[in-house]
Design an enzyme around this catalytic site. Structure first.
Site, PDB file in Angstrom:
ATOM      1  N   GLY A 255       0.799  -1.214   0.000  1.00 37.18           N
ATOM      2  CA  GLY A 255       0.000   0.000   0.000  1.00 37.18           C
ATOM      3  C   GLY A 255       0.835   1.268   0.000  1.00 37.18           C
ATOM      4  O   GLY A 255       2.059   1.241   0.153  1.00 37.18           O
ATOM      5  N   ASP A 258      -0.428   7.711   0.333  1.00 33.17           N
ATOM      6  CA  ASP A 258      -1.088   8.773  -0.427  1.00 33.17           C
ATOM      7  C   ASP A 258      -2.488   8.342  -0.855  1.00 33.17           C
ATOM      8  O   ASP A 258      -2.655   7.371  -1.599  1.00 33.17           O
ATOM      9  CB  ASP A 258      -0.259   9.132  -1.662  1.00 33.17           C
ATOM     10  CG  ASP A 258       1.161   9.540  -1.294  1.00 33.17           C
ATOM     11  OD1 ASP A 258       1.303  10.320  -0.335  1.00 33.17           O
ATOM     12  OD2 ASP A 258       2.113   9.074  -1.949  1.00 33.17           O
ATOM     13  N   ALA A 278      -1.015  -5.090   1.723  1.00 37.32           N
ATOM     14  CA  ALA A 278      -0.333  -4.827   2.991  1.00 37.32           C
ATOM     15  C   ALA A 278      -0.280  -3.318   3.161  1.00 37.32           C
ATOM     16  O   ALA A 278       0.493  -2.645   2.474  1.00 37.32           O
ATOM     17  CB  ALA A 278       1.078  -5.417   2.978  1.00 37.32           C
ATOM     18  N   PRO A 279      -1.108  -2.752   4.023  1.00 38.49           N
ATOM     19  CA  PRO A 279      -1.166  -1.297   4.151  1.00 38.49           C
ATOM     20  C   PRO A 279       0.167  -0.704   4.587  1.00 38.49           C
ATOM     21  O   PRO A 279       0.901  -1.300   5.379  1.00 38.49           O
ATOM     22  CB  PRO A 279      -2.240  -1.073   5.228  1.00 38.49           C
ATOM     23  CG  PRO A 279      -2.993  -2.352   5.321  1.00 38.49           C
ATOM     24  CD  PRO A 279      -2.012  -3.426   4.968  1.00 38.49           C
ATOM     25  N   HIS A 280       0.465   0.454   4.041  1.00 39.22           N
ATOM     26  CA  HIS A 280       1.630   1.203   4.498  1.00 39.22           C
ATOM     27  C   HIS A 280       1.384   1.616   5.950  1.00 39.22           C
ATOM     28  O   HIS A 280       0.240   1.872   6.336  1.00 39.22           O
ATOM     29  CB  HIS A 280       1.819   2.435   3.610  1.00 39.22           C
ATOM     30  CG  HIS A 280       3.092   3.170   3.863  1.00 39.22           C
ATOM     31  ND1 HIS A 280       3.237   4.061   4.909  1.00 39.22           N
ATOM     32  CD2 HIS A 280       4.286   3.168   3.211  1.00 39.22           C
ATOM     33  CE1 HIS A 280       4.449   4.570   4.888  1.00 39.22           C
ATOM     34  NE2 HIS A 280       5.112   4.042   3.882  1.00 39.22           N
ATOM     35  N   ARG A 282       1.618   4.290   7.370  1.00 38.94           N
ATOM     36  CA  ARG A 282       0.947   5.592   7.489  1.00 38.94           C
ATOM     37  C   ARG A 282      -0.332   5.652   6.653  1.00 38.94           C
ATOM     38  O   ARG A 282      -0.931   6.710   6.514  1.00 38.94           O
ATOM     39  CB  ARG A 282       1.895   6.719   7.049  1.00 38.94           C
ATOM     40  CG  ARG A 282       3.161   6.828   7.882  1.00 38.94           C
ATOM     41  CD  ARG A 282       3.877   8.156   7.665  1.00 38.94           C
ATOM     42  NE  ARG A 282       4.167   8.428   6.272  1.00 38.94           N
ATOM     43  CZ  ARG A 282       5.249   8.005   5.626  1.00 38.94           C
ATOM     44  NH1 ARG A 282       6.136   7.249   6.261  1.00 38.94           N
ATOM     45  NH2 ARG A 282       5.460   8.313   4.364  1.00 38.94           N
ATOM     46  N   ILE A 299       5.924  -5.279   6.384  1.00 40.24           N
ATOM     47  CA  ILE A 299       5.779  -6.350   5.403  1.00 40.24           C
ATOM     48  C   ILE A 299       6.964  -7.309   5.398  1.00 40.24           C
ATOM     49  O   ILE A 299       6.796  -8.523   5.228  1.00 40.24           O
ATOM     50  CB  ILE A 299       5.537  -5.773   3.983  1.00 40.24           C
ATOM     51  CG1 ILE A 299       5.223  -6.890   2.991  1.00 40.24           C
ATOM     52  CG2 ILE A 299       6.696  -4.905   3.537  1.00 40.24           C
ATOM     53  CD1 ILE A 299       3.978  -7.685   3.305  1.00 40.24           C
ATOM     54  N   GLU A 300       8.185  -6.808   5.599  1.00 39.97           N
ATOM     55  CA  GLU A 300       9.343  -7.701   5.583  1.00 39.97           C
ATOM     56  C   GLU A 300       9.268  -8.722   6.713  1.00 39.97           C
ATOM     57  O   GLU A 300       9.498  -9.924   6.499  1.00 39.97           O
ATOM     58  CB  GLU A 300      10.652  -6.900   5.698  1.00 39.97           C
ATOM     59  CG  GLU A 300      10.942  -6.000   4.507  1.00 39.97           C
ATOM     60  CD  GLU A 300      10.448  -4.581   4.722  1.00 39.97           C
ATOM     61  OE1 GLU A 300      10.974  -3.670   4.074  1.00 39.97           O
ATOM     62  OE2 GLU A 300       9.519  -4.387   5.547  1.00 39.97           O
ATOM     63  N   SER A 322       7.691   1.428  -3.231  1.00 38.71           N
ATOM     64  CA  SER A 322       8.149   1.133  -1.875  1.00 38.71           C
ATOM     65  C   SER A 322       9.583   0.607  -1.853  1.00 38.71           C
ATOM     66  O   SER A 322       9.965  -0.253  -2.653  1.00 38.71           O
ATOM     67  CB  SER A 322       7.232   0.096  -1.220  1.00 38.71           C
ATOM     68  OG  SER A 322       7.748  -0.312   0.025  1.00 38.71           O
ATOM     69  N   GLY A 323      10.363   1.114  -0.900  1.00 37.65           N
ATOM     70  CA  GLY A 323      11.723   0.628  -0.724  1.00 37.65           C
ATOM     71  C   GLY A 323      11.775  -0.801  -0.226  1.00 37.65           C
ATOM     72  O   GLY A 323      12.818  -1.453  -0.305  1.00 37.65           O
TER      73      GLY A 323
END
Length: 371
Positions: A255, A258, A278-280, A282, A299-300, A322-323
């Site tokens: 996710g 924004d 998988a929501p960020h 924030r 997530i990791e 995403s990084g």
């Protein structure tokens, strides 16, 4: 100079009195108050110097935890400042809190730069910085945050160590390469200058004598020959073995915080038959058509646990920028894909990110995001 000191003294007294309010403040873990710091200042001033670690994100807390593990026996004070507060933030803050001598959670729901927040918060941070015992080292990732400068300017002789804040450390247009802090409004700028003196982003960057990076083999903006570069692996998958992937496929979309990404994310999920999002940490909105993975883990950590439980499952991770794509790309049974909407112009700001993904061997999947 006398007037300035007098004004600062009065300001300190006011903020200290208001700090009593935070003694039982559950929102800030009960430790935003100045009482514990004052006790240290009065009774532990001659003790072993402390190390400060500043965090703004969960990723930064993960890095901070690894740094602390490399210095057993040393005193660490952790300061978390965040506009967000949720299960994930609480989980990782409590993790690092257990390993630090002291940990402080400054929850700023409206952001530091809001007019009604900036002056009292900056004053509070300056007071807290002056109540600390001797400071040996200061660790930080967010060089552009003026709030950290309240501490840096108080301890100009402390060693400064920096560490990665995701892909921002791999892109040449990063705000970390700026010179001055961005503070809107004349009154706030003048107040910030009173709190931090002549401290700047450039001064922090130039003072850093070591930088910890979580990305191996990728050019870091801090790698300019002025400091030691130390690789710090963040997620350990060495004990996991790749299975035969006969247990089915799980597709997960990462996710974004924004809200404008909601519609395009739903189209991507439908286009690639993605079952989960998988929501960020924030992220405050949901997606229709997919199942949300509700977990206290980033997530990791979540995927590593899933691989252990289901060693024969194939995991496909889809992301826009995403990084986490870079930190998970070498996990066993994990296949990472970067999504690129066809409507993006060639000069869009994400172009450097896609170039980075390509360099790292992550396939770019273009899809039609228009009806």
């Amino acid at each position: 100079m006398g007037l300035k000191k007098a004004c600062l003294t009065v300001l300190c007294l006011i903020v200290f009195c208001f700090g009593i309010f935070y003694t039982f403040d559950r929102v800030n873990q009960g430790e935003r108050n100045a009482v514990s710091l004052l006790k240290d200042k009065l009774f532990n001033e001659e003790g072993e110097p402390v190390n400060l670690i500043f965090c703004y994100t969960i990723l930064q807390m993960k890095v901070a935890e690894r740094i602390m593990a490399q210095h057993p026996g040393e005193r660490f004070y952790v300061v978390l400042m965040s506009e967000n507060r949720n299960e994930k933030y609480d989980y990782y803050f409590n993790q690092i809190k257990d390993k630090a001598e002291r940990a402080y959670f400054f929850h700023l729901p409206y952001g530091l730069n809001k007019s009604f927040n900036f002056i009292p918060t900056m004053a509070e941070l300056k007071v807290k910085s002056m109540l600390l015992p001797k400071v040996k080292r200061i660790y930080l990732a967010s060089l552009e945050k003026v709030s950290i400068a309240a501490f840096l300017s108080t301890y100009p002789d402390a060693e400064i160590k920096t560490f990665d804040d995701g892909t921002g450390n791999l892109i040449q247009s990063s705000s970390y390469l700026g010179d001055e802090f961005s503070v809107n409004g004349t009154i706030k700028r003048n107040f910030a200058r009173m709190m931090i003196g002549d401290w700047s982003i450039a001064k922090t960057r130039n003072a850093s004598d070591e930088h910890y990076t979580i990305f191996k083999g990728l050019k870091n903006i801090m790698d300019d020959g002025r400091r030691k570069m130390t690789y710090l692996p963040l997620f350990d998958a060495s004990e996991l073995k790749a299975g035969d992937e006969t247990g089915g496929t799980v597709r997960i979309l990462l996710g974004s915080p924004d809200k404008e990404m909601k519609e395009i994310s739903e189209k991507a999920a439908k286009n690639f038959n993605i079952q989960y999002v998988a929501p960020h940490p924030r992220q405050t909105y949901g997606l229709s058509g997919v199942t949300t993975l509700n977990s206290p883990y980033v997530i990791e950590d979540y995927i590593l646990r899933e691989i252990k439980k289901n060693p024969h499952t194939r995991y496909e991770i889809y992301t826009f920028f995403s990084g986490a794509a870079l930190t998970m790309k070498d996990f066993p049974n994990v296949h990472v894909y970067a999504l690129k909407p066809a409507s993006l112009p060639e000069d869009y700001w994400l172009k450097p990110v896609y170039a980075l993904f390509t360099q790292s061997g992550i396939p770019i999947l273009t899809f039609d995001d228009k009806d």
